[in-house]
Design a protein around this motif. Sequence first.
Motif, mmCIF file in Angstrom:
data_model
loop_
_atom_site.group_PDB
_atom_site.id
_atom_site.type_symbol
_atom_site.label_atom_id
_atom_site.label_comp_id
_atom_site.label_asym_id
_atom_site.label_seq_id
_atom_site.Cartn_x
_atom_site.Cartn_y
_atom_site.Cartn_z
ATOM 1 N N ASP A 186 0.760 -1.424 -0.094
ATOM 2 C CA ASP A 186 0.134 0.088 0.084
ATOM 3 C C ASP A 186 1.013 1.529 0.040
ATOM 4 O O ASP A 186 0.522 2.386 0.723
ATOM 5 C CB ASP A 186 -1.065 0.248 1.075
ATOM 6 C CG ASP A 186 -2.274 -0.912 0.963
ATOM 7 O OD1 ASP A 186 -2.280 -1.246 -0.434
ATOM 8 O OD2 ASP A 186 -2.864 -1.265 1.825
ATOM 9 N N ASN A 187 1.929 1.348 -0.903
ATOM 10 C CA ASN A 187 2.679 2.537 -1.338
ATOM 11 C C ASN A 187 3.549 2.608 -0.065
ATOM 12 O O ASN A 187 4.197 3.844 0.097
ATOM 13 C CB ASN A 187 1.993 3.613 -1.490
ATOM 14 C CG ASN A 187 1.100 3.680 -2.872
ATOM 15 O OD1 ASN A 187 1.934 2.997 -3.780
ATOM 16 N ND2 ASN A 187 0.035 4.273 -2.540
ATOM 17 N N SER A 188 4.058 1.804 0.955
ATOM 18 C CA SER A 188 4.889 1.922 1.897
ATOM 19 C C SER A 188 6.068 0.869 1.711
ATOM 20 O O SER A 188 5.662 -0.409 1.525
ATOM 21 C CB SER A 188 4.227 1.670 3.265
ATOM 22 O OG SER A 188 3.466 2.808 3.454
ATOM 23 N N ALA A 189 7.397 1.241 1.515
ATOM 24 C CA ALA A 189 8.467 0.557 1.325
ATOM 25 C C ALA A 189 8.444 -0.242 2.625
ATOM 26 O O ALA A 189 8.856 0.517 3.764
ATOM 27 C CB ALA A 189 9.657 1.110 0.963
ATOM 28 N N ILE A 190 8.688 -1.593 2.846
ATOM 29 C CA ILE A 190 8.695 -2.432 3.888
ATOM 30 C C ILE A 190 10.020 -3.239 4.012
ATOM 31 O O ILE A 190 10.193 -3.914 5.041
ATOM 32 C CB ILE A 190 7.428 -3.171 4.189
ATOM 33 C CG1 ILE A 190 7.270 -3.953 3.072
ATOM 34 C CG2 ILE A 190 6.164 -2.160 4.304
ATOM 35 C CD1 ILE A 190 6.190 -5.017 3.619
ATOM 36 N N GLY A 191 10.760 -3.577 2.729
ATOM 37 C CA GLY A 191 11.747 -4.281 3.070
ATOM 38 C C GLY A 191 12.137 -4.938 1.665
ATOM 39 O O GLY A 191 11.591 -4.528 0.662
ATOM 40 N N TYR A 192 12.977 -6.125 1.699
ATOM 41 C CA TYR A 192 13.514 -6.607 0.401
ATOM 42 C C TYR A 192 13.325 -8.090 0.764
ATOM 43 O O TYR A 192 13.554 -8.608 1.708
ATOM 44 C CB TYR A 192 14.651 -5.940 -0.141
ATOM 45 C CG TYR A 192 15.699 -6.260 0.498
ATOM 46 C CD1 TYR A 192 16.784 -7.343 0.316
ATOM 47 C CD2 TYR A 192 16.234 -5.470 1.609
ATOM 48 C CE1 TYR A 192 17.928 -7.670 1.191
ATOM 49 C CE2 TYR A 192 17.544 -5.506 2.418
ATOM 50 C CZ TYR A 192 18.198 -6.675 2.104
ATOM 51 O OH TYR A 192 19.279 -6.760 2.768
ATOM 52 N N VAL A 193 13.425 -8.962 -0.308
ATOM 53 C CA VAL A 193 13.743 -10.510 -0.383
ATOM 54 C C VAL A 193 14.787 -10.624 -1.215
ATOM 55 O O VAL A 193 14.830 -9.804 -2.296
ATOM 56 C CB VAL A 193 12.560 -11.498 -0.704
ATOM 57 C CG1 VAL A 193 11.322 -11.153 0.448
ATOM 58 C CG2 VAL A 193 11.989 -10.858 -2.118
ATOM 59 N N CYS A 194 15.711 -11.640 -0.987
ATOM 60 C CA CYS A 194 16.621 -12.006 -1.500
ATOM 61 C C CYS A 194 16.964 -13.492 -2.215
ATOM 62 O O CYS A 194 16.391 -14.283 -1.396
ATOM 63 C CB CYS A 194 18.122 -11.880 -0.846
ATOM 64 S SG CYS A 194 19.610 -12.202 -1.317
ATOM 65 N N GLY A 195 17.085 -13.573 -3.307
ATOM 66 C CA GLY A 195 16.805 -14.912 -4.041
ATOM 67 C C GLY A 195 18.351 -15.750 -4.165
ATOM 68 O O GLY A 195 18.230 -16.865 -4.751
ATOM 69 N N PHE A 196 19.406 -15.112 -3.904
ATOM 70 C CA PHE A 196 20.673 -15.841 -4.208
ATOM 71 C C PHE A 196 20.691 -17.064 -3.117
ATOM 72 O O PHE A 196 21.227 -18.264 -3.937
ATOM 73 C CB PHE A 196 21.754 -15.029 -3.998
ATOM 74 C CG PHE A 196 23.095 -15.677 -4.514
ATOM 75 C CD1 PHE A 196 23.618 -15.940 -5.890
ATOM 76 C CD2 PHE A 196 24.018 -16.236 -3.412
ATOM 77 C CE1 PHE A 196 24.535 -16.506 -5.922
ATOM 78 C CE2 PHE A 196 25.198 -16.865 -3.746
ATOM 79 C CZ PHE A 196 25.548 -16.977 -5.125
ATOM 80 N N ASN A 197 20.548 -16.995 -2.091
ATOM 81 C CA ASN A 197 20.956 -18.164 -1.083
ATOM 82 C C ASN A 197 19.963 -19.246 -1.196
ATOM 83 O O ASN A 197 19.649 -20.125 -0.530
ATOM 84 C CB ASN A 197 21.190 -17.611 0.338
ATOM 85 C CG ASN A 197 22.518 -16.923 0.329
ATOM 86 O OD1 ASN A 197 23.399 -17.424 -0.386
ATOM 87 N ND2 ASN A 197 22.562 -16.111 1.190
ATOM 88 N N SER A 198 18.571 -18.845 -1.985
ATOM 89 C CA SER A 198 17.434 -19.768 -2.031
ATOM 90 C C SER A 198 17.504 -20.063 -3.440
ATOM 91 O O SER A 198 16.144 -20.779 -3.882
ATOM 92 C CB SER A 198 16.280 -19.013 -1.473
ATOM 93 O OG SER A 198 16.016 -18.154 -2.269
ATOM 94 N N HIS A 199 18.427 -20.039 -4.278
ATOM 95 C CA HIS A 199 18.580 -20.732 -5.517
ATOM 96 C C HIS A 199 17.321 -20.131 -6.518
ATOM 97 O O HIS A 199 16.492 -20.545 -7.281
ATOM 98 C CB HIS A 199 18.478 -22.231 -5.839
ATOM 99 C CG HIS A 199 19.557 -22.648 -5.015
ATOM 100 N ND1 HIS A 199 20.719 -22.603 -5.388
ATOM 101 C CD2 HIS A 199 19.607 -23.649 -4.024
ATOM 102 C CE1 HIS A 199 21.407 -23.305 -4.668
ATOM 103 N NE2 HIS A 199 20.848 -23.870 -3.753
ATOM 104 N N GLY A 200 17.186 -18.650 -6.173
ATOM 105 C CA GLY A 200 16.034 -17.827 -6.903
ATOM 106 C C GLY A 200 14.478 -18.082 -6.461
ATOM 107 O O GLY A 200 13.724 -17.273 -7.043
ATOM 108 N N TYR A 201 14.363 -18.955 -5.386
ATOM 109 C CA TYR A 201 13.012 -19.179 -5.123
ATOM 110 C C TYR A 201 12.764 -18.262 -3.538
ATOM 111 O O TYR A 201 13.508 -18.451 -2.715
ATOM 112 C CB TYR A 201 13.063 -20.564 -4.770
ATOM 113 C CG TYR A 201 11.426 -21.051 -4.035
ATOM 114 C CD1 TYR A 201 10.316 -20.611 -4.678
ATOM 115 C CD2 TYR A 201 11.198 -21.476 -2.686
ATOM 116 C CE1 TYR A 201 9.130 -20.805 -4.074
ATOM 117 C CE2 TYR A 201 10.065 -21.816 -2.172
ATOM 118 C CZ TYR A 201 9.118 -21.605 -2.838
ATOM 119 O OH TYR A 201 7.846 -22.046 -2.400
#
Length: 189
Positions: free
Chosen positions: A100-115
Amino acid sequence: MAGSRVSGQGYGAEQVPLGEVSTDAFGQFTKKVQVPNELGGPPHNIQLMDGTKVAGSTTFRIMPSVVYVPKTVVAGQPFTIKMLGVGWTDYDNIYTVAYDNSAIGYVCGFNSHGYVKIQLRASETPGIQYIDLYPSIYKGQQKMPSLYCLPLLTYDKDHPGDWLPAFHVVIHVVAKPAAVSGKSSANKA
């Protein structure tokens, strides 16, 4: 790519044999291969080897995709969005999350093989809720302004890596069920 930035063991390119082929009289062949849908990033190489000599090569690319979004979520309850094909380089291994237009963080795909699984909690307010997933940059050399791990709203014009899609998903948040009274209406003798 295989390995981990987190473990301290490092990471690097990994070769995976896809099988053997025989050519026809014209030097052509067909080989069906199960393409992984996990780790995205720069194009992956496929090489045709004749012994130790590269006889031909091509590339293929795994693009990020959203593979699961719940349609309905109860207000205040946790829910998960799932993605495949997130990359491994500093410019394609994270997606930032705006709820809802508020930046709340990020997710990273490298250590999970892109998943990746994006675990969120629904707003307490019933109604339509919007979640935007933007490709971003994990880290770099620039000091100020800091552009890292933040939503790149202009990703389609100035993302420094390859073109990556953003995703706009919608969930319907429904009211919590009414509380049920624990009192019984037992007959008194």
